[in-house]
Scaffold this active site. Structure first.
Site, mmCIF file in Angstrom:
data_model
loop_
_atom_site.group_PDB
_atom_site.id
_atom_site.type_symbol
_atom_site.label_atom_id
_atom_site.label_comp_id
_atom_site.label_asym_id
_atom_site.label_seq_id
_atom_site.Cartn_x
_atom_site.Cartn_y
_atom_site.Cartn_z
ATOM 1 N N LYS A 99 38.776 51.234 38.973
ATOM 2 C CA LYS A 99 40.054 50.410 39.836
ATOM 3 C C LYS A 99 41.195 50.699 39.043
ATOM 4 C CE LYS A 99 36.757 47.134 41.289
ATOM 5 N NZ LYS A 99 36.158 45.736 41.262
ATOM 6 N N GLN A 107 36.970 40.428 38.027
ATOM 7 C CA GLN A 107 35.454 41.327 38.151
ATOM 8 C C GLN A 107 34.168 40.443 38.169
ATOM 9 O OE1 GLN A 107 35.184 44.622 38.881
ATOM 10 N NE2 GLN A 107 33.143 44.105 38.938
ATOM 11 N N ASP A 133 40.216 41.185 46.970
ATOM 12 C CA ASP A 133 38.745 41.636 47.007
ATOM 13 C C ASP A 133 38.321 40.876 48.495
ATOM 14 O OD1 ASP A 133 37.383 42.829 45.300
ATOM 15 O OD2 ASP A 133 37.324 40.816 43.780
#
Length: 279
Positions: free
Chosen positions: A52, A96, A119
């Protein structure tokens, strides 16, 4: 013989388009940053986080890293998220998953401001997807839609079977296919006659979490097969939820593992990040 859907190439195309957009925005004095939080040192999570950061660098946006020890308390993590919510220089926040067992994953997701939830996991963004309003969409299902569209695969009017009903892939995937005017069936671990239902699919999207579970017996001749799974087999080689060797001769299009859906997830995360600082 199926045509391979090249997720690596399509994700590179998307990132190149985003790179141009970011450069144009910078000329107008608009810049963005993504905050990435990782709690603990899960090896798979560390790889994702690294990828990422690389993608941020590639398209030209700043990434800010919070690498926290496993024993970080839920309260401490929520405090960091609160600060980032209030920080105007941060446009996207990503925590995460999975978080350590002593933390409530849902509480963490809900703590991120919906307008920074790149997300697409916050209930407000999920709700917006359900009713067809603007919001961030979960990256993997959004990536599958791009794979289909950029491969010129028609979705409208097709029967799509989604195998798996997770909040991160299965459910949003079904909703996105509905938005594209497909007729959608969702299957899961309690579905009876799974094989028969899968064999009716024009587009079969598999996110079941079981290595090589779907073989040729589940696939009708000429179907499009999208494999969202990723596992390591007994020889430590990557494989998906679909038994590629058995299904590939029967399908019209198929995604490989690796190099199919995987790269698209990060490309769509970058897309969400750019949208976050354009708003």
């Amino acid at each position: 013989m199926a045509l391979l859907i090249d997720g690596k190439q399509i994700s590179t195309d998307i990132k190149d388009e985003l790179k141009e957009t970011v450069a144009r925005l910078k000329e107008q004095g608009i810049e963005g940053a993504l905050a990435v939080i990782q709690v603990g040192a899960d090896p798979a999570s560390s790889v994702y986080v690294r990828n990422k950061k690389k993608a941020c660098e590639y398209i030209g946006i700043r990434s800010v890293s919070y690498e926290l020890p496993e024993e970080t308390t839920e309260e401490e993590l929520l405090g960091i998220i609160e600060k980032l919510n209030e920080d105007n220089t941060i446009n996207g926040i990503l925590c995460q998953l999975p978080v350590p067992a002593h933390m409530d994953e849902n509480k963490i997701i809900r703590a991120i401001a919906p307008q920074k939830d790149v997300d697409g996991f916050h209930t407000q963004n999920v709700g917006a997807l359900v009713v067809g309003q603007e919001g961030f969409v979960s990256c993997t299902p959004a990536g599958v839609i791009q794979l289909l569209k950029r491969s010129d695969i028609a979705i409208e009017g097709k029967h799509c079977v989604v195998v798996g009903r997770s909040n991160i892939v299965g459910k949003p995937m079904a909703l996105l296919m509905l938005q594209e005017n497909a007729t959608v069936t969702i299957c899961h671990s309690r579905t009876k006659n799974l094989k028969e239902i899968c064999k009716e699919a024009d587009i079969l999207i598999v996110a079941i979490g079981k290595p090589k579970f779907i073989n040729a017996d589940y696939v009708k001749e000429g179907a499009v097969v999208i494999d969202v799974g990723i596992h390591r087999n007994e020889n430590n080689k990557l494989c998906g939820d679909v038994d590629f060797d058995s299904v590939e001769p029967k399908a019209s299009y198929i995604t490989p593992v690796p190099g199919g859906v995987g790269p698209m997830t990060i490309a769509m995360l970058m897309n969400n990040c750019v949208e976050a600082f354009m708003d």
